[in-house]
Design a protein around this motif. Structure first.
Motif, short mmCIF file in Angstrom:
data_model
loop_
_atom_site.label_atom_id
_atom_site.label_comp_id
_atom_site.label_asym_id
_atom_site.label_seq_id
_atom_site.Cartn_x
_atom_site.Cartn_y
_atom_site.Cartn_z
N TYR A 1 17.85 82.69 49.78
CA TYR A 1 16.92 81.81 50.80
C TYR A 1 15.79 82.44 50.69
N GLN B 1 13.21 79.40 50.32
CA GLN B 1 11.76 79.16 51.62
C GLN B 1 10.61 79.70 51.52
N LEU C 1 6.86 79.56 57.75
CA LEU C 1 8.21 79.90 57.20
C LEU C 1 7.76 80.61 56.01
N ASP D 1 8.40 84.11 57.54
CA ASP D 1 9.78 84.57 57.43
C ASP D 1 10.32 84.65 56.19
N ALA E 1 13.78 75.63 57.61
CA ALA E 1 14.29 76.38 58.44
C ALA E 1 15.47 75.86 59.34
N GLY F 1 17.96 77.83 55.84
CA GLY F 1 17.68 79.07 56.91
C GLY F 1 17.92 79.51 57.92
N LEU F 2 17.79 78.69 59.40
CA LEU F 2 19.35 78.87 60.15
C LEU F 2 20.70 79.28 60.05
N ASN G 1 20.69 82.82 58.27
CA ASN G 1 20.75 83.75 59.66
C ASN G 1 21.55 84.22 59.84
N ASP H 1 14.74 87.55 61.16
CA ASP H 1 15.00 86.08 60.53
C ASP H 1 15.26 85.18 60.82
N SER I 1 13.28 81.19 62.13
CA SER I 1 13.93 80.65 61.36
C SER I 1 13.89 79.40 62.54
N ALA J 1 10.62 78.07 63.41
CA ALA J 1 9.96 77.47 62.40
C ALA J 1 11.00 76.15 62.81
N ILE J 2 11.60 76.19 63.18
CA ILE J 2 11.83 74.80 63.81
C ILE J 2 11.56 73.87 64.58
#
Length: 333
Positions: free
Chosen positions: A57, A61, A73, A76, A154, A157-158, A161, A188, A192, A195-196
């Motif tokens: 990932y 990212q 991003l 991260d 993001a 990524g969430l 993670n 991390d 995420s 970032a969201i």
């Protein structure tokens, strides 16, 4: 009693109690104290798979951050790069710690886990400081961020993670190496979420400064977690009293065992966060079988505190001068 922080491995005493075998032949090879292969394959396997998913990932990212222009991003992704390296160190530490003890390393390779945790905490500090620096640069020179691509990357990524967090959380929480890996993944996860949030605000309002602001916020949380790991690893390496234990309390538990007249020169430390050790001198009441009392003391320390390796020296009458307190904690050099 003196300060509880005095916990140190024993020096050479004439009457150390080792059930069977010798220290020079390597612990775990006949003395009943297994230091060589105690870290389970489960912890190693959990860290390995989280490392693989994190690495995959991370590339996605970094690409998404570059295309969207999002510092959150990119930061991260940089954090996940450090996490991939940190998780690799953790994985290697688990592999090494499962190697048996030998003539040169009688306690095996368990301490490598602590060294890996210390290195992981240090990298978390460096990454967080770098993100804060980049955020200051963004305030001075704002950069346009594409909220749509940022939100998609993001969100993926969430999910990654959260999965990694759940996998590691089910591992051994007492192990400082596992905790350091878990904190990296938590960092991390927070990245995420930030970032969201930034992507949603940018899409709704077009306000670009939210990207570096949330990056700084996450970095401060990471710094706090990193300090916790560094402090724990440092305490283990300095052979301090393990977290959650107090030397005087351990002394009182030993003194409460039937047949014990006194306990002296107590040392309590940890090979790792979960492999706890102790050494001390016992004075016995007249006519009490030494073997029976020592077995009872070992059982109580294991049950009450999880101390699995205990070295006991039984003192003869008169070994301590008149007026010596029945309980004290001291460095016996």
């Amino acid at each position: 009693m003196t300060a509880k922080g005095d916990a140190h491995p024993p020096h050479d005493h004439a009457r150390h109690d080792h059930p069977e075998g010798s220290h020079t032949s390597g612990h775990g090879q006949g003395d009943g104290h297994d230091h060589g292969v105690s870290v389970t394959e489960d912890s190693q396997r959990r860290v390995f798979w989280v490392m693989v998913f994190t690495a995959v990932y991370m590339v996605a990212q970094a690409t998404g951050g570059w295309l969207s222009g999002s510092l959150a991003l990119i930061a991260d992704a940089g954090h996940m790069l450090s996490d991939t390296v940190a998780l690799f160190l953790s994985w290697m530490a688990f592999r090494l710690s499962r190697r048996p003890s030998d003539e040169m390393r009688t306690f095996g390779y368990h301490r490598f886990q602590v060294l890996a945790a210390l290195a992981n905490g240090a990298t978390l500090f460096l990454i967080a400081i770098w993100v804060c620096y980049e955020a200051v640069q963004r305030f001075a020179e704002p950069v346009e961020v594409l909220g749509g691509p940022m939100l998609i990357v993001a969100f993926i990524g969430l999910l990654v993670n959260i999965g990694g967090f759940l996998v590691l959380r089910a591992g051994d929480s007492r192990n400082v190496n596992m905790r350091s890996a878990l904190l990296h993944v938590m960092g991390d996860l927070l990245g995420s979420v930030a970032a969201i949030s930034a992507a949603l605000i940018i899409l709704a309002t077009g306000w670009m400064p939210i990207d570096p602001i949330l990056s700084v916020f996450v970095s401060l949380l990471i710094l706090r977690s990193a300090w916790s790991i560094i402090a724990s690893a440092f305490n283990i390496l300095m052979e301090g009293v393990p977290e959650g234990l107090e030397g005087p309390v351990v002394a009182q538990e030993i003194d409460a065992v039937e047949g014990v007249a006194g306990v002296h020169h107590i040392h309590v430390w940890g090979l790792t966060g979960e492999k706890l050790m102790a050494s001390f001198h016992l004075e016995l009441k007249p006519g009490v079988p030494a073997g029976q009392v020592k077995a009872a003391v070992r059982a109580r320390l294991l049950t009450r505190f999880g101390i699995g390796h205990v070295t006991i020296e039984v003192d003869e009458p008169g070994d301590h001068p008149e007026g010596t307190p029945p309980l004290f904690v001291t460095a016996d050099h």
